[in-house]
Design an enzyme around this catalytic site. Structure first.
Site, PDB file in Angstrom:
ATOM      1  N   ARG A 104      24.057  19.371 -10.239  1.00 34.52           N
ATOM      2  CA  ARG A 104      22.693  18.835 -10.475  1.00 34.52           C
ATOM      3  C   ARG A 104      21.903  18.829  -9.151  1.00 34.52           C
ATOM      4  O   ARG A 104      21.193  17.869  -8.852  1.00 34.52           O
ATOM      5  CB  ARG A 104      22.739  17.408 -11.028  1.00 34.52           C
ATOM      6  N   SER A 164      21.287  11.523 -18.818  1.00 36.16           N
ATOM      7  CA  SER A 164      22.306  10.817 -18.018  1.00 36.16           C
ATOM      8  C   SER A 164      21.620  10.147 -16.831  1.00 36.16           C
ATOM      9  O   SER A 164      20.942  10.811 -16.056  1.00 36.16           O
ATOM     10  CB  SER A 164      23.340  11.803 -17.484  1.00 36.16           C
ATOM     11  N   GLU A 222      21.264  10.158 -11.177  1.00 37.99           N
ATOM     12  CA  GLU A 222      20.813  11.530 -11.444  1.00 37.99           C
ATOM     13  C   GLU A 222      19.294  11.506 -11.630  1.00 37.99           C
ATOM     14  O   GLU A 222      18.590  12.444 -11.246  1.00 37.99           O
ATOM     15  CB  GLU A 222      21.497  12.063 -12.705  1.00 37.99           C
TER      16      GLU A 222
HETATM   17  C1  LIG Z   1      17.847  13.321 -23.824  1.00 31.17           C
HETATM   18  C2  LIG Z   1      18.063  14.042 -22.542  1.00 31.17           C
HETATM   19  C3  LIG Z   1      19.188  14.828 -22.383  1.00 31.17           C
HETATM   20  C4  LIG Z   1      19.413  15.519 -21.181  1.00 31.17           C
HETATM   21  N1  LIG Z   1      20.531  16.290 -21.059  1.00 31.17           N
HETATM   22  C5  LIG Z   1      20.760  16.973 -19.918  1.00 31.17           C
HETATM   23  C6  LIG Z   1      21.918  17.794 -19.786  1.00 31.17           C
HETATM   24  O1  LIG Z   1      22.716  17.945 -20.711  1.00 31.17           O
HETATM   25  N2  LIG Z   1      22.114  18.431 -18.599  1.00 31.17           N
HETATM   26  C7  LIG Z   1      21.238  18.314 -17.564  1.00 31.17           C
HETATM   27  O2  LIG Z   1      21.473  18.922 -16.505  1.00 31.17           O
HETATM   28  N3  LIG Z   1      20.127  17.548 -17.663  1.00 31.17           N
HETATM   29  C8  LIG Z   1      19.862  16.878 -18.815  1.00 31.17           C
HETATM   30  N4  LIG Z   1      18.745  16.091 -18.921  1.00 31.17           N
HETATM   31  C9  LIG Z   1      17.844  15.940 -17.763  1.00 31.17           C
HETATM   32  C10 LIG Z   1      16.614  16.876 -17.778  1.00 31.17           C
HETATM   33  O3  LIG Z   1      16.418  17.430 -19.039  1.00 31.17           O
HETATM   34  C11 LIG Z   1      16.755  18.000 -16.748  1.00 31.17           C
HETATM   35  O4  LIG Z   1      16.932  17.479 -15.446  1.00 31.17           O
HETATM   36  C12 LIG Z   1      15.537  18.943 -16.742  1.00 31.17           C
HETATM   37  O5  LIG Z   1      15.776  20.049 -15.888  1.00 31.17           O
HETATM   38  C13 LIG Z   1      14.248  18.269 -16.271  1.00 31.17           C
HETATM   39  O6  LIG Z   1      13.190  19.158 -16.576  1.00 31.17           O
HETATM   40  P1  LIG Z   1      11.685  18.686 -16.525  1.00 31.17           P
HETATM   41  O7  LIG Z   1      10.846  19.897 -16.781  1.00 31.17           O
HETATM   42  O8  LIG Z   1      11.467  17.551 -17.434  1.00 31.17           O
HETATM   43  O9  LIG Z   1      11.574  18.233 -15.009  1.00 31.17           O
HETATM   44  P2  LIG Z   1      10.902  16.934 -14.374  1.00 31.17           P
HETATM   45  O10 LIG Z   1      11.680  15.730 -14.813  1.00 31.17           O
HETATM   46  O11 LIG Z   1       9.454  16.939 -14.640  1.00 31.17           O
HETATM   47  O12 LIG Z   1      11.164  17.208 -12.828  1.00 31.17           O
HETATM   48  C14 LIG Z   1      12.486  17.190 -12.295  1.00 31.17           C
HETATM   49  C15 LIG Z   1      12.422  17.563 -10.800  1.00 31.17           C
HETATM   50  O13 LIG Z   1      12.006  18.912 -10.664  1.00 31.17           O
HETATM   51  C16 LIG Z   1      10.831  18.999  -9.847  1.00 31.17           C
HETATM   52  N5  LIG Z   1      10.021  20.093 -10.390  1.00 31.17           N
HETATM   53  C17 LIG Z   1       9.620  20.274 -11.674  1.00 31.17           C
HETATM   54  N6  LIG Z   1       8.954  21.438 -11.808  1.00 31.17           N
HETATM   55  C18 LIG Z   1       8.922  22.013 -10.578  1.00 31.17           C
HETATM   56  C19 LIG Z   1       8.380  23.226 -10.044  1.00 31.17           C
HETATM   57  N7  LIG Z   1       7.733  24.108 -10.813  1.00 31.17           N
HETATM   58  N8  LIG Z   1       8.540  23.487  -8.718  1.00 31.17           N
HETATM   59  C20 LIG Z   1       9.198  22.610  -7.910  1.00 31.17           C
HETATM   60  N9  LIG Z   1       9.728  21.441  -8.345  1.00 31.17           N
HETATM   61  C21 LIG Z   1       9.590  21.151  -9.661  1.00 31.17           C
HETATM   62  C22 LIG Z   1      10.169  17.638  -9.977  1.00 31.17           C
HETATM   63  O14 LIG Z   1       9.317  17.365  -8.866  1.00 31.17           O
HETATM   64  C23 LIG Z   1      11.391  16.745 -10.020  1.00 31.17           C
HETATM   65  O15 LIG Z   1      11.888  16.549  -8.711  1.00 31.17           O
HETATM   66  C24 LIG Z   1      18.485  15.403 -20.114  1.00 31.17           C
HETATM   67  C25 LIG Z   1      17.335  14.616 -20.277  1.00 31.17           C
HETATM   68  C26 LIG Z   1      17.118  13.941 -21.485  1.00 31.17           C
HETATM   69  C27 LIG Z   1      15.871  13.128 -21.651  1.00 31.17           C
END
Ligand SMILES: Cc1cc2nc3c(=O)[nH]c(=O)nc-3n(C[C@H](O)[C@H](O)[C@H](O)COP(=O)(O)OP(=O)(O)OC[C@H]3O[C@@H](n4cnc5c(N)ncnc54)[C@H](O)[C@@H]3O)c2cc1C
Length: 331
Positions: free
Chosen positions: A162, A232, A327
């Site tokens: 991660r 998580s 996380e």
């Molecule tokens: C119900 C649920 C289940 C999940 N299951 C998993 C799982 O199984 N495995 C897992 O790994 N994660 C899981 N996650 C966590 C999450 O889905 C991931 O971390 C996902 O990658 C976040 O994507 P986001 O677009 O919402 O990013 P955000 O939450 O909006 O951003 C996350 C980070 O990325 C940065 N960021 C976003 N876009 C960019 C960009 N274009 N350039 C530079 N930085 C950027 C942000 O500044 C921040 O630091 C889960 C979340 C939920 C709610």
């Protein structure tokens, strides 16, 4: 380009924290992004996807920038592989659905993870024994120090559990604009994690695997459309062999997994054993089907979530001497 002022972030974070941002901007091209960076050079910036791995702890006194670039295209093809460049604002699960329809293997185990493609590289998302890094070939970004586009190779990204360079050495430096994935035309399946294999026919297609992963996830994790959470909340700790041996002598039933860098212990088990399953703080609670997830049962505030997280960390530390690392990113 679209810029809004003093907007509610409620629709922009899956934890459903009712906080506000001074500015919100959508950019549809690298040129628009560059313009925004120049125009708002003097205030704090947050690059966001779907806000599914964040906890907004208060109002954001700066500009939040979101990519509306959401296309994918094949950029190279060999006898066995196809390289797909996907723009940062494309919802990861939509990309995976398209790849499965094309019968390409590589990302199907990551089906139904919320979020967009750019963040998938930042987070090196993982599930069911695979991680985004296994399929990422390179990452395209805008360097905020030079305002020039650049390409980071797989090695440049320093992927970990991660984790990536985008969270440490280069935090805030690169805005990811697209990610290139290397997908296989041949069946390369990873089915040994959990009960995935038994849910599948022999010689499964990427779509078979995707559907099985979605079914299993839906039985264990909250749906973002129904319950506020950020998945998580804590990482699974990786401890030294001696620490694991000491713990196992006291708790012989403790599950553990050998890794190259130590022994991984499921944080969910630690949280449950530390008696945290029914802990609450206001409307923040521990999800009944997966103690690793903190949920918003209605009107939880950032303080409720932070207090509950701290209580869990304290209890686990007290009982096992292990300090759980978050996380979820606090903003
Ligand atoms: C119900 C649920 C289940 C999940 N299951 C998993 C799982 O199984 N495995 C897992 O790994 N994660 C899981 N996650 C966590 C999450 O889905 C991931 O971390 C996902 O990658 C976040 O994507 P986001 O677009 O919402 O990013 P955000 O939450 O909006 O951003 C996350 C980070 O990325 C940065 N960021 C976003 N876009 C960019 C960009 N274009 N350039 C530079 N930085 C950027 C942000 O500044 C921040 O630091 C889960 C979340 C939920 C709610």
């Amino acid at each position: 380009m679209q810029i809004q002022e003093n907007i509610s972030l409620l629709p922009h974070n899956t934890f459903r924290m009712d906080v506000r941002a001074r500015y919100w901007a959508e950019y549809g091209s690298t040129d628009e992004l560059r313009d925004l960076l120049q125009r708002f050079a003097d205030i704090p910036k947050l690059f966001i996807g779907q806000g599914s791995n964040l906890l907004f702890t208060k109002d954001y006194d700066g500009i939040i920038l979101h990519s509306s670039m959401a296309r994918a295209r094949a950029v190279n093809e060999t006898r066995d592989e196809v390289y797909i460049e996907a723009q940062s604002g494309l919802v990861l699960d939509q990309l995976i659905e398209q790849l499965c329809d094309m019968n390409l293997y590589g990302l199907e185990n990551l089906s139904h993870i919320p979020g967009e493609t750019g963040a998938a590289a930042v987070q090196n998302v993982g599930a069911y024994g695979t991680e985004a890094k296994d399929a990422i070939s390179e990452v395209q970004a805008l360097d905020t120090t030079t305002l020039q586009p650049c390409t980071l190779t797989h090695a440049d990204c320093h992927f970990g559990y991660r984790d990536s360079v985008f969270k440490h050495e280069a935090a805030g430096r690169y805005v990811i604009t697209s990610v290139t994935f290397r997908l296989s035309k041949q069946a390369v399946c990873h089915l040994d994690y959990g009960n995935l294999r038994e849910a599948l026919p022999a010689n499964p297609t990427p779509t078979d695997i995707r559907n099985a992963v979605i079914r299993i996830r839906q039985s264990k994790l909250p749906e973002v459309s129904q319950t506020g959470s950020a998945g998580s909340f804590f990482k699974n700790p990786v401890v030294a062999q001696e620490t694991a041996d000491t713990l196992l002598s006291k708790h012989p039933a403790m599950p553990y997994y050998k890794q190259t860098d130590g022994i991984k212990i499921p944080a969910a088990w630690l949280i449950e054993q530390a008696g945290c399953k029914r802990l609450t703080a206001g409307d923040a609670g521990v999800y009944e089907h997966q103690p690793l997830v903190i949920v918003n049962r209605g009107n939880a505030t950032p303080d409720n979530v932070m207090r509950l997280a701290q209580m869990i960390q304290e209890r686990v530390e007290e009982q096992f001497g292990i300090s759980l690392q978050r996380e979820v990113i606090y903003i």
